[in-house]
Design a protein around this motif. Structure first.
Motif, mmCIF file in Angstrom:
data_model
loop_
_atom_site.group_PDB
_atom_site.id
_atom_site.type_symbol
_atom_site.label_atom_id
_atom_site.label_comp_id
_atom_site.label_asym_id
_atom_site.label_seq_id
_atom_site.Cartn_x
_atom_site.Cartn_y
_atom_site.Cartn_z
ATOM 1 N N GLU A 22 3.480 0.530 3.134
ATOM 2 C CA GLU A 22 3.498 -0.598 4.060
ATOM 3 C C GLU A 22 2.928 -1.813 3.346
ATOM 4 O OE1 GLU A 22 1.248 0.718 7.415
ATOM 5 O OE2 GLU A 22 -0.608 0.842 6.306
ATOM 6 N N PRO A 23 3.185 -2.993 3.853
ATOM 7 C CA PRO A 23 2.691 -4.200 3.196
ATOM 8 C C PRO A 23 1.219 -4.462 3.502
ATOM 9 C CG PRO A 23 3.962 -4.787 5.122
ATOM 10 C CD PRO A 23 4.062 -3.286 4.978
ATOM 11 N N TYR A 24 0.584 -5.195 2.597
ATOM 12 C CA TYR A 24 -0.747 -5.735 2.895
ATOM 13 C C TYR A 24 -0.700 -7.250 2.747
ATOM 14 C CZ TYR A 24 -1.864 -6.281 -2.165
ATOM 15 O OH TYR A 24 -1.864 -6.647 -3.487
ATOM 16 N N GLU A 67 -1.322 -11.061 -5.755
ATOM 17 C CA GLU A 67 -0.005 -11.285 -5.160
ATOM 18 C C GLU A 67 0.995 -10.327 -5.808
ATOM 19 O OE1 GLU A 67 2.950 -12.543 -2.808
ATOM 20 O OE2 GLU A 67 0.861 -13.169 -2.575
ATOM 21 N N GLY A 68 1.737 -9.607 -4.967
ATOM 22 C CA GLY A 68 2.722 -8.656 -5.471
ATOM 23 C C GLY A 68 2.123 -7.370 -5.995
ATOM 24 N N GLY A 69 0.854 -7.134 -5.701
ATOM 25 C CA GLY A 69 0.155 -5.946 -6.210
ATOM 26 C C GLY A 69 0.483 -4.682 -5.444
ATOM 27 N N THR A 70 -0.077 -3.580 -5.965
ATOM 28 C CA THR A 70 0.118 -2.274 -5.341
ATOM 29 C C THR A 70 -1.209 -1.554 -5.233
ATOM 30 O OG1 THR A 70 2.333 -2.099 -6.289
ATOM 31 C CG2 THR A 70 1.324 -0.063 -5.505
ATOM 32 N N VAL A 71 -1.491 -1.019 -4.061
ATOM 33 C CA VAL A 71 -2.647 -0.164 -3.823
ATOM 34 C C VAL A 71 -2.115 1.248 -3.614
ATOM 35 C CG1 VAL A 71 -4.564 0.376 -2.265
ATOM 36 C CG2 VAL A 71 -3.982 -2.020 -2.761
ATOM 37 N N GLU A 72 -2.552 2.183 -4.430
ATOM 38 C CA GLU A 72 -2.168 3.587 -4.288
ATOM 39 C C GLU A 72 -3.322 4.312 -3.593
ATOM 40 O OE1 GLU A 72 0.799 4.701 -5.458
ATOM 41 O OE2 GLU A 72 1.345 3.049 -6.785
ATOM 42 N N VAL A 73 -3.019 5.033 -2.530
ATOM 43 C CA VAL A 73 -4.016 5.776 -1.754
ATOM 44 C C VAL A 73 -3.829 7.264 -2.062
ATOM 45 C CG1 VAL A 73 -4.905 6.266 0.551
ATOM 46 C CG2 VAL A 73 -3.966 3.996 0.025
ATOM 47 N N LEU A 74 -4.811 7.834 -2.753
ATOM 48 C CA LEU A 74 -4.711 9.196 -3.272
ATOM 49 C C LEU A 74 -5.743 10.108 -2.635
ATOM 50 C CD1 LEU A 74 -4.544 8.074 -6.992
ATOM 51 C CD2 LEU A 74 -2.607 8.679 -5.544
ATOM 52 N N PRO A 75 -5.311 11.010 -1.748
ATOM 53 C CA PRO A 75 -6.256 11.963 -1.188
ATOM 54 C C PRO A 75 -6.643 12.998 -2.243
ATOM 55 C CG PRO A 75 -4.059 12.324 -0.294
ATOM 56 C CD PRO A 75 -3.975 11.143 -1.204
ATOM 57 N N PRO A 76 -7.736 13.719 -2.023
ATOM 58 C CA PRO A 76 -8.110 14.763 -2.980
ATOM 59 C C PRO A 76 -6.994 15.805 -3.071
ATOM 60 C CG PRO A 76 -9.820 14.458 -1.309
ATOM 61 C CD PRO A 76 -8.643 13.625 -0.891
ATOM 62 N N PHE A 77 -6.754 16.252 -4.276
ATOM 63 C CA PHE A 77 -5.715 17.261 -4.487
ATOM 64 C C PHE A 77 -6.362 18.597 -4.775
ATOM 65 C CE2 PHE A 77 -3.678 13.277 -5.545
ATOM 66 C CZ PHE A 77 -2.478 13.386 -4.855
ATOM 67 N N ALA A 78 -5.789 19.663 -4.254
ATOM 68 C CA ALA A 78 -6.283 21.017 -4.495
ATOM 69 C C ALA A 78 -5.314 21.737 -5.426
ATOM 70 C CB ALA A 78 -6.399 21.777 -3.177
ATOM 71 N N GLY A 79 -5.775 22.815 -5.991
ATOM 72 C CA GLY A 79 -4.908 23.603 -6.860
ATOM 73 C C GLY A 79 -5.128 23.255 -8.319
ATOM 74 N N GLY A 80 -4.253 23.761 -9.143
ATOM 75 C CA GLY A 80 -4.455 23.494 -10.566
ATOM 76 C C GLY A 80 -3.214 23.647 -11.354
ATOM 77 N N ILE A 86 0.880 -1.171 0.000
ATOM 78 C CA ILE A 86 0.000 0.000 0.000
ATOM 79 C C ILE A 86 0.917 1.220 0.000
ATOM 80 C CG2 ILE A 86 -1.756 1.327 1.223
ATOM 81 C CD1 ILE A 86 -2.633 -1.257 2.578
ATOM 82 N N ARG A 87 0.701 2.124 -0.961
ATOM 83 C CA ARG A 87 1.472 3.370 -1.023
ATOM 84 C C ARG A 87 0.557 4.536 -0.700
ATOM 85 N NH1 ARG A 87 4.354 2.026 -6.611
ATOM 86 N NH2 ARG A 87 5.898 0.580 -5.810
ATOM 87 N N TYR A 88 1.010 5.364 0.214
ATOM 88 C CA TYR A 88 0.244 6.535 0.638
ATOM 89 C C TYR A 88 0.856 7.789 0.019
ATOM 90 C CZ TYR A 88 -1.459 3.296 4.165
ATOM 91 O OH TYR A 88 -2.010 2.214 4.806
#
Length: 86
Positions: free
Chosen positions: A21-23, A73-86, A6-8
């Protein structure tokens, strides 16, 4: 049970206190529940996670129920908060 990473990003990284961190979970819902439990002492983490969008192995989850999103197996979860700006 599949394991991966898991990538934050941005506010999610700050709230988790780590960049990744791992899942060990079969579904996205299970991986996120384990992450919430792991970071229970950081109340901001759950609040940020509730506003995030997710990519699983590069594919947007969108509005799909997290219980239906299978992790690989061996996957990736990307955790993307809302982004502001432009």
């Amino acid at each position: 049970m599949p394991t991966g990473t898991i990538r934050y990003w941005a506010a999610a990284k700050a709230a988790a206190g780590t960049a990744e961190e791992p899942y060990a979970a079969p579904t996205l819902a299970d991986a996120l529940a384990a992450a919430r439990e792991r970071h229970a002492e950081r109340p901001e983490f759950a609040r940020v996670l509730a506003r995030c969008s997710f990519l699983v192995d590069g594919d947007p989850v969108g509005t799909r129920a997290h219980t239906t999103v299978q992790l690989a197996e061996g996957g990736t979860v990307e955790v993307l908060p809302p982004f502001a700006g432009g």
